[in-house]
Design an enzyme around this catalytic site. Structure first.
Site, PDB file in Angstrom:
ATOM      1  N   GLN A  57       0.843  -1.193   0.000  1.00 37.08           N
ATOM      2  CA  GLN A  57       0.000   0.000   0.000  1.00 37.08           C
ATOM      3  C   GLN A  57       0.879   1.244   0.000  1.00 37.08           C
ATOM      4  OE1 GLN A  57      -2.226  -0.916   3.593  1.00 37.08           O
ATOM      5  NE2 GLN A  57      -0.329  -1.535   4.596  1.00 37.08           N
ATOM      6  N   HIS A  88      -9.613   3.598  19.243  1.00 35.56           N
ATOM      7  CA  HIS A  88      -8.937   2.465  19.886  1.00 35.56           C
ATOM      8  C   HIS A  88      -9.593   2.041  21.202  1.00 35.56           C
ATOM      9  CE1 HIS A  88      -5.339   3.628  17.262  1.00 35.56           C
ATOM     10  NE2 HIS A  88      -5.666   2.404  16.910  1.00 35.56           N
ATOM     11  N   ASP A 132       0.603  -8.048  11.570  1.00 35.61           N
ATOM     12  CA  ASP A 132       0.326  -7.076  10.500  1.00 35.61           C
ATOM     13  C   ASP A 132       1.190  -7.444   9.301  1.00 35.61           C
ATOM     14  OD1 ASP A 132      -1.009  -3.992  10.353  1.00 35.61           O
ATOM     15  OD2 ASP A 132       0.549  -4.464   8.858  1.00 35.61           O
ATOM     16  N   ASP A 164       0.797 -12.049   6.816  1.00 36.33           N
ATOM     17  CA  ASP A 164      -0.606 -11.964   6.429  1.00 36.33           C
ATOM     18  C   ASP A 164      -1.457 -12.615   7.531  1.00 36.33           C
ATOM     19  OD1 ASP A 164      -2.932 -11.767   4.702  1.00 36.33           O
ATOM     20  OD2 ASP A 164      -2.711 -13.921   4.439  1.00 36.33           O
ATOM     21  N   ALA A 165      -2.513 -11.940   7.940  1.00 32.73           N
ATOM     22  CA  ALA A 165      -3.316 -12.449   9.069  1.00 32.73           C
ATOM     23  C   ALA A 165      -3.908 -13.816   8.758  1.00 32.73           C
ATOM     24  CB  ALA A 165      -4.422 -11.448   9.408  1.00 32.73           C
ATOM     25  N   ASP A 184      -8.205  -4.888  13.576  1.00 32.63           N
ATOM     26  CA  ASP A 184      -7.963  -3.438  13.474  1.00 32.63           C
ATOM     27  C   ASP A 184      -7.486  -3.165  12.049  1.00 32.63           C
ATOM     28  OD1 ASP A 184      -7.387  -0.798  13.888  1.00 32.63           O
ATOM     29  OD2 ASP A 184      -5.651  -1.150  15.175  1.00 32.63           O
ATOM     30  N   PRO A 193      -5.168  -4.992   1.235  1.00 31.62           N
ATOM     31  CA  PRO A 193      -4.707  -6.237   1.851  1.00 31.62           C
ATOM     32  C   PRO A 193      -5.728  -6.815   2.832  1.00 31.62           C
ATOM     33  CG  PRO A 193      -3.188  -4.405   2.337  1.00 31.62           C
ATOM     34  CD  PRO A 193      -4.276  -3.857   1.466  1.00 31.62           C
TER      35      PRO A 193
HETATM   36  N1  SPD Z   1     -12.291   4.483   7.391  1.00 29.94           N
HETATM   37  C1  SPD Z   1     -11.269   4.437   8.378  1.00 29.94           C
HETATM   38  C2  SPD Z   1     -11.164   3.147   9.085  1.00 29.94           C
HETATM   39  C3  SPD Z   1      -9.873   3.046   9.811  1.00 29.94           C
HETATM   40  C4  SPD Z   1      -9.511   1.678  10.164  1.00 29.94           C
HETATM   41  N2  SPD Z   1      -8.165   1.470  10.604  1.00 29.94           N
HETATM   42  C5  SPD Z   1      -7.692   2.231  11.667  1.00 29.94           C
HETATM   43  C6  SPD Z   1      -6.385   1.747  12.193  1.00 29.94           C
HETATM   44  C7  SPD Z   1      -6.088   2.355  13.509  1.00 29.94           C
HETATM   45  N3  SPD Z   1      -5.287   1.531  14.331  1.00 29.94           N
END
Ligand code: SPD
Length: 335
Positions: A57, A88, A132, A164-165, A184, A193
């Site tokens: 990415q 979070h 991740d 990869d998860a 997350d 991904p």
């Molecule tokens: N549309 C935004 C969604 C964000 C998702 N990922 C956030 C990662 C933060 N740890």
């Protein structure tokens, strides 16, 4: 137990916009993030800290001014220092609280370390695995976003897998068990991904890793304003229901996302929360440091999704599979 993360919880960033930023001239560079084909959120760029194309990415970490430093992936804002707690805290503490006393967390995605940081705050936490796919994003967040990870990845309870998860899950399905699994992830856009991680097959693959019927799964599930995307949040919830007996949708509002974001909890047993004053006591006793967003009332409030949203979720029966993946809209460009 003392740890880097719990000590740093005392340094929680205050939500006071920088007076300087409000008095500055308008920036010359902007991230132009399309929310719908007709609506965009422009995030001004005060300065670039890092920008690169990884194998997975495009990534940029920039100072956005009022909302502080922020991580962008494929031009879409992921997290910003000043409002990351709006995301979070509910993503991590809702499933942890519904479990009661989690010892082990699996965080899928979450390269910025914010979810791991929150998981470590539970005094019951013995182990957190962060998986991740993108090591370059992890490294850059370590370097440029210490306000978000606050040293969490150096905590001895944390294990990091750059993988990869789906591959991690399939390699570890007979050996690992977790009380809480947190997805997350980036939005499930074409070529993202994360696309395959919002499918029935992926949710099924999580089952062997859940330690007991008390285990809980949480995930971000797309825009909760169904005006923007009428089907994504309902279909993700329907996909979860095709695997888990109990699913509870909820929503958060982080200003830099531009509109409310859906989240969901899933489990094989009913997901209940105690009364607000009991939650307040539990947060005080079982979690280090102060909450910024959550208390007993606000936690219950997150689960009060608007009626038309809960109705759409209840009525949705179409699910996402490997053959029919999700359809998140949106991309960002630099102007
Ligand atoms: N549309 C935004 C969604 C964000 C998702 N990922 C956030 C990662 C933060 N740890």
């Amino acid at each position: 137990m003392s740890s880097v993360a719990s000590d740093d919880a005392q340094m929680y960033p205050k939500h006071v916009p920088s007076a300087d930023a409000n008095n500055e001239e308008a920036p010359h560079l902007w991230f132009h993030e399309l929310i719908t084909p007709y609506d965009a959120y422009h995030h001004g760029v005060r300065s670039f800290l890092c920008a690169k194309q990884t194998p997975y990415q495009s990534m940029a970490i920039v100072d956005t001014g009022v909302y502080g430093k922020a991580l962008f992936l494929d031009g879409k804002i992921q997290t910003a220092v000043k409002d990351e707690a709006y995301y979070h805290e509910p993503l991590v503490h809702a499933p942890a609280l519904a479990h009661g006393a989690p010892k082990s967390f699996l965080v899928l995605g979450g390269a910025d370390g914010g979810a791991v940081r929150e998981a470590l705050r539970w005094r019951s936490t013995e182990q957190v695995t962060l998986v991740d796919i993108d090591g370059e994003v992890i490294e850059s967040c370590q370097e440029y976003l210490p306000e978000i990870h606050r040293g969490a990845l150096q905590d001895p309870r944390v294990e990091l897998a750059v993988q990869d998860a789906a591959e991690f899950i399939s390699n570890n399905s007979s050996t690992r068990k977790y009380d809480v699994v947190i997805c997350d992830l980036t939005d499930p856009m074409e070529n993202s991904p994360s696309l395959g991680l919002f499918t029935r097959e992926f949710f099924e693959s999580l089952l062997p890793l859940l330690s007991s019927s008390s285990s809980r799964v949480s995930l971000q599930a797309g825009p909760a304003s169904l005006i923007e995307n009428p089907t994504l949040f309902p279909r993700i919830c329907a996909t979860l229901r095709s695997v888990f007996a109990y699913v509870r949708p909820y929503q958060i509002y982080a200003p830099t996302y531009g509109s409310p974001l859906g989240m969901a909890l899933a489990s094989s047993e009913p997901i209940e929360f105690p009364q607000p004053h009991v939650i307040d006591d539990k947060f005080r006793n079982d979690i280090s440091g102060d909450m910024f967003i959550l208390d007993g009332h606000s936690l219950h409030g997150h689960f009060g999704v608007p009626r038309y949203v809960s109705t759409a979720i209840e009525n949705e029966s179409r699910i996402f599979t490997k053959r029919e993946t999700a359809n998140a809209f949106g991309h960002g460009t630099l102007l």
